[in-house]
Each structure stands twice: as structure tokens, then as C-alpha cells.
Design a protein around this motif. Structure first.
Motif, mmCIF file in Angstrom:
data_model
loop_
_atom_site.group_PDB
_atom_site.id
_atom_site.type_symbol
_atom_site.label_atom_id
_atom_site.label_comp_id
_atom_site.label_asym_id
_atom_site.label_seq_id
_atom_site.Cartn_x
_atom_site.Cartn_y
_atom_site.Cartn_z
ATOM 1 N N ALA A 87 16.526 -26.929 -90.250
ATOM 2 C CA ALA A 87 16.930 -26.078 -89.131
ATOM 3 C C ALA A 87 17.270 -24.679 -89.651
ATOM 4 N N VAL A 88 16.955 -23.682 -88.845
ATOM 5 C CA VAL A 88 17.248 -22.285 -89.180
ATOM 6 C C VAL A 88 18.082 -21.704 -88.043
ATOM 7 N N ILE A 89 19.290 -21.295 -88.385
ATOM 8 C CA ILE A 89 20.225 -20.797 -87.381
ATOM 9 C C ILE A 89 20.482 -19.315 -87.645
ATOM 10 N N GLY A 90 20.120 -18.464 -86.685
ATOM 11 C CA GLY A 90 20.448 -17.052 -86.801
ATOM 12 C C GLY A 90 19.357 -16.167 -87.350
ATOM 13 N N GLY A 91 18.115 -16.661 -87.413
ATOM 14 C CA GLY A 91 17.015 -15.786 -87.779
ATOM 15 C C GLY A 91 16.785 -14.735 -86.698
ATOM 16 N N ASP A 92 16.023 -13.713 -87.021
ATOM 17 C CA ASP A 92 15.774 -12.639 -86.055
ATOM 18 C C ASP A 92 15.041 -13.155 -84.827
ATOM 19 N N GLY A 93 15.476 -12.656 -83.657
ATOM 20 C CA GLY A 93 14.720 -12.891 -82.440
ATOM 21 C C GLY A 93 13.436 -12.080 -82.441
ATOM 22 N N PHE A 94 12.546 -12.422 -81.538
ATOM 23 C CA PHE A 94 11.225 -11.784 -81.469
ATOM 24 C C PHE A 94 11.355 -10.508 -80.641
ATOM 25 N N GLY A 95 12.015 -9.503 -81.235
ATOM 26 C CA GLY A 95 12.271 -8.252 -80.544
ATOM 27 C C GLY A 95 11.389 -7.151 -81.078
ATOM 28 N N LEU A 96 10.449 -6.683 -80.264
ATOM 29 C CA LEU A 96 9.473 -5.680 -80.686
ATOM 30 C C LEU A 96 9.224 -4.708 -79.540
ATOM 31 N N ALA A 97 9.081 -3.444 -79.871
ATOM 32 C CA ALA A 97 8.768 -2.426 -78.876
ATOM 33 C C ALA A 97 7.401 -1.829 -79.180
ATOM 34 N N PRO A 98 6.493 -1.777 -78.179
ATOM 35 C CA PRO A 98 5.181 -1.168 -78.430
ATOM 36 C C PRO A 98 5.298 0.345 -78.519
ATOM 37 N N GLY A 99 4.507 0.925 -79.364
ATOM 38 C CA GLY A 99 4.516 2.374 -79.518
ATOM 39 C C GLY A 99 3.325 2.835 -80.302
ATOM 40 N N PRO A 100 3.266 4.131 -80.544
ATOM 41 C CA PRO A 100 2.142 4.652 -81.349
ATOM 42 C C PRO A 100 2.078 3.960 -82.709
ATOM 43 N N GLY A 101 0.942 3.498 -83.035
ATOM 44 C CA GLY A 101 0.768 2.861 -84.331
ATOM 45 C C GLY A 101 1.058 1.376 -84.341
ATOM 46 N N GLY A 102 1.399 0.790 -83.170
ATOM 47 C CA GLY A 102 1.615 -0.655 -83.139
ATOM 48 C C GLY A 102 3.006 -1.034 -82.671
ATOM 49 N N TRP A 103 3.466 -2.192 -83.134
ATOM 50 C CA TRP A 103 4.753 -2.739 -82.721
ATOM 51 C C TRP A 103 5.868 -2.232 -83.638
ATOM 52 N N HIS A 104 7.026 -1.946 -83.027
ATOM 53 C CA HIS A 104 8.180 -1.465 -83.768
ATOM 54 C C HIS A 104 9.308 -2.486 -83.638
ATOM 55 N N LYS A 105 9.793 -2.974 -84.752
ATOM 56 C CA LYS A 105 10.816 -4.010 -84.769
ATOM 57 C C LYS A 105 12.139 -3.477 -84.224
ATOM 58 N N ILE A 106 12.804 -4.309 -83.418
ATOM 59 C CA ILE A 106 14.149 -4.012 -82.920
ATOM 60 C C ILE A 106 15.142 -4.803 -83.761
ATOM 61 N N ALA A 107 16.109 -4.127 -84.328
ATOM 62 C CA ALA A 107 17.127 -4.829 -85.119
ATOM 63 C C ALA A 107 17.883 -5.808 -84.235
ATOM 64 N N GLN A 108 18.035 -7.013 -84.721
ATOM 65 C CA GLN A 108 18.735 -8.073 -83.978
ATOM 66 C C GLN A 108 20.180 -8.122 -84.481
ATOM 67 N N ILE A 109 21.074 -7.478 -83.760
ATOM 68 C CA ILE A 109 22.424 -7.257 -84.266
ATOM 69 C C ILE A 109 23.459 -8.190 -83.661
ATOM 70 N N GLY A 110 23.049 -9.112 -82.797
ATOM 71 C CA GLY A 110 23.958 -10.144 -82.309
ATOM 72 C C GLY A 110 24.051 -11.286 -83.300
ATOM 73 N N GLY A 111 24.739 -12.343 -82.896
ATOM 74 C CA GLY A 111 24.884 -13.514 -83.758
ATOM 75 C C GLY A 111 24.511 -14.778 -83.021
ATOM 76 N N VAL A 112 24.996 -15.905 -83.523
ATOM 77 C CA VAL A 112 24.831 -17.208 -82.870
ATOM 78 C C VAL A 112 26.194 -17.879 -82.833
ATOM 79 N N LEU A 113 26.563 -18.394 -81.673
ATOM 80 C CA LEU A 113 27.790 -19.169 -81.512
ATOM 81 C C LEU A 113 27.416 -20.599 -81.154
ATOM 82 N N ILE A 114 27.836 -21.555 -81.971
ATOM 83 C CA ILE A 114 27.571 -22.970 -81.724
ATOM 84 C C ILE A 114 28.914 -23.660 -81.509
ATOM 85 N N GLY A 115 29.064 -24.333 -80.369
ATOM 86 C CA GLY A 115 30.320 -24.983 -80.023
ATOM 87 C C GLY A 115 30.556 -26.260 -80.794
ATOM 88 N N ASP A 116 31.648 -26.938 -80.463
ATOM 89 C CA ASP A 116 32.005 -28.190 -81.115
ATOM 90 C C ASP A 116 31.066 -29.321 -80.686
#
Length: 344
Positions: free
Chosen positions: A181-210
Motif C-alpha cells: 500500500a502507498v499512502i500519501g503519494g501525489d494526486g494526479f494534478g496537472l494543468a494544460p499549457g504551452p508545451g504540455g502538462w504542468h504538474k501541480i504541487a500536492q500540498i495537502g496530506g492524508v488523514l486516516i481514522g482509527d
């Protein structure tokens, strides 16, 4: 040490753990659990599905978990309770052969000096714990686990081998996370623009309850801005994809190969069957059940059972005929509409 000497309980001891009544010999000893078909005289079995009732008469089990009604028809030892399947679930942990972790930090583990590790935690071989991470009392991290910077692993939580927890993840108490299992990898956040896709920094986290369980090779992406949340008591099977900013409600159970797109919120007490797929930015009410291969493209506001698609398996020649007819439906609908207009 053999199994019977490791796990041996009287029927009276077992009954006390599940609030059951003993029918038969309370001193009879049990050293394992098995199905009605395979159980021997030293094993406990259970009858939860009426379809297996035909095996009750011939079973060699030393005792059987039964409802009061079923126990009336059974001449052997029994533990009698309203919900035999729940009783089986509870007692199964007494006979679990999963090895116990050894308290302490393995010599090959790599722990950053600023990480906080409780003295009762069991840290296995080649575990990596990064700066600022916190590992609470009774935690077990098996071989190859990675806990990223500033992440928190709550009390009595068990991470099986090769689980990867990225930075800024909080995992609650008594959770179980299976290998890969992988917890907290980057989400698939990309913005289209000149020259292709531009990555969006994923600055949130993951909260897992009890009391959350997460299956093997399931991926839970971190949030883009806010956190992705898996709330208390949720149960996730293997091979599930949960995208950034998804919220899974309390006690929801999700079967294998489900994909949930970003920012979808699923309510509490839901049941989602295998291979279901969710579009993004949806809201699913509490107590919704999605059948297998269901495709959810709009929000669901009322509890109930929902399905989509044609899940029937048929010979390929028949399927090809159906596929041709499906392509003809639009034309048939137009012709029908024209006939209705002509009649008026």
C-alpha cells in the motif's frame, strides 16, 4: 510447539468471549477453527449461511457456532448465539498464526534522530523512519516499511512489509495496512499549457481514522490543498485507487479494483462492490450500496442500492448480436418518435 498447545480453549472460555450459551460439555477443548466440511473433533466450526446447513448433520467438528433455532436440530456441542458469523469473526483472532512483532528497533532500521519512537513499538528490518515522524505505543512496522517526514502512526497500528507512508500523513489507532500500500503519494494534478502538462504541487496530506484496514497495493493520494480522508472504521480491499481530496465516510467498505476520482465524497456506512468507478467531484449519501462494475457519474443523494451496466456473461456470438442491436437503439428511438407524431 504444536498448534493445540499454542491455542487451546474450553467451550466455556470461548462462550464467555462472545456472550454465547454452551450446549453440551463446557470443558470440551478446541484448538482451531475450520469449515463444517473439513473440521475435526478438536476444531470449532460455524453455520452462518443456510446453504451450508446440509453439512451440519455430517460434520465432525468438536463444536459449532449456531443460532438458537439451528441448535435445536443439532445433537453435538454448540455455542449458541444470535450471530454465529460475528462470533466466528471474534474468535478467529484467538487462533491467528500471524507472527508477533519483536519490541524494539532492528539493527538494520534507519531512524532519523528527530523521530519519536515509543519504547513498546516493534520496528522491523530495513524500516526507514524519517525526520519528525511519530510512532506510538504498540505499533508494529514490518520489514521494509517507510514512514515519511512528519507522519504519525497511531497506537497499536500494524503496517505489513513494504508499506510506504509519504510525508505529512496521519494514521489513527488500531489500523491495519497491508503490503504494498502507498499512502500519501501525489494526486494526479496537472494543468494544460504551452508545451504540455504542468504538474501541480500536492500540498495537502492524508488523514486516516482509527480502526481502518487498507488492503495490499491500494493507493491513497495526498490532497492537492486540503487532506484526503479515510474516516474511522472504513475497510478498503486490495488494488483500490483513491485520488486526491477524496473523503471516505465512517464504516464504509470498498471491494477490490474500485477507482474513485478526485474530490468525491462518499458517505458513511456505504458498501461498494468490486470494479466500481466514480467520476470526480461527486457526493454520495450515507448507506448507499453500489453493485459490482457500477459506473457512478453523478451524485447520489438518497440511500439505497444502485447498479449500472450489463454484467451478464453470454456466449460471444450472442454478445455480438446484442452489441449490434445496441448501436441501432438511437435510430429505433427516432423512428418510434416519428410514428407517434404521425399518429397524432
Amino acid at each position: 510447539m504444536n498448534e493445540s498447545s499454542s491455542y487451546s480453549y474450553s467451550l466455556a472460555e470461548l462462550a464467555s468471549r462472545i456472550d454465547a450459551l454452551v450446549k453440551g460439555d463446557p470443558d470440551y477443548r478446541i484448538d482451531g477453527i475450520a469449515t463444517l466440511q473439513t473440521a475435526t473433533a478438536d476444531k470449532l466450526s460455524f453455520l452462518a449461511n443456510p446453504a451450508y446447513g446440509r453439512y451440519l448433520e455430517s460434520t465432525e467438528a468438536g463444536a459449532v457456532l449456531l443460532t438458537p433455532k439451528a441448535a435445536e436440530q443439532f445433537s453435538g456441542n454448540a455455542l449458541v448465539l444470535a450471530n454465529p458469523y460475528l462470533g466466528y469473526a471474534t474468535l478467529s483472532h484467538l487462533f491467528d498464526p500471524c507472527p508477533r512483532g519483536q519490541v524494539g528497533i532492528h539493527d538494520s532500521a534507519v531512524v532519523h534522530p528527530s523521530a519519536c519512537i515509543d519504547s513498546t513499538a516493534a520496528i522491523g528490518a530495513r524500516v526507514v523512519i524519517e525526520a519528525g515522524a511519530q510512532v506510538a505505543a504498540g505499533v508494529r512496522l514490518d520489514a521494509g516499511v517507510v514512514v515519511g517526514a512528519d507522519s504519525v502512526v497511531g497506537e497499536q497500528t500494524h503496517l505489513f512489509p513494504n508499506v510506504v507512508v509519504y510525508h505529512g500523513v496521519t494514521i489513527g489507532k488500531r489500523c491495519i495496512i497491508h503490503s504494498g500500500a502507498v499512502i500519501g503519494g501525489d494526486g494526479f494534478g496537472l494543468a494544460p499549457g504551452p508545451g504540455g502538462w504542468h504538474k501541480i504541487a500536492q500540498i495537502g496530506g492524508v488523514l486516516i481514522g482509527d480502526d481502518v484496514e487498507i488492503g495490499s497495493n491500494t493507493s491513497i493520494d495526498r490532497g492537492a490543498l486540503d487532506n484526503t480522508e479515510i474516516r474511522a472504521g472504513a475497510k478498503l480491499d486490495n488494488l483500490i485507487q483513491i485520488a486526491h481530496n477524496v473523503v471516505i465516510g465512517e464504516g464504509t467498505a470498498i471491494a477490490s479494483c474500485v477507482g474513485i476520482s478526485g474530490s468525491t465524497k462518499i458517505g458513511k456506512g456505504c458498501i461498494i462492490a468490486g470494479q466500481a468507478g466514480f467520476a470526480g467531484h461527486l457526493s454520495i449519501a450515507d448507506n448507499v450500496q453500489i453493485m459490482g462494475q457500477g459506473t457512478v457519474t453523478k451524485s447520489i443523494t438518497e440511500p439505497g442500492v444502485y447498479s449500472s451496466g450489463a454484467g451478464a456473461v453470454m456466449p460471444v456470438r450472442e454478445w455480438r448480436k446484442q452489441a449490434v442491436r445496441f448501436r441501432q437503439l438511437d435510430n429505433m428511438a427516432k423512428r418510434l418518435k416519428q410514428l407517434e407524431n404521425n399518429q397524432t
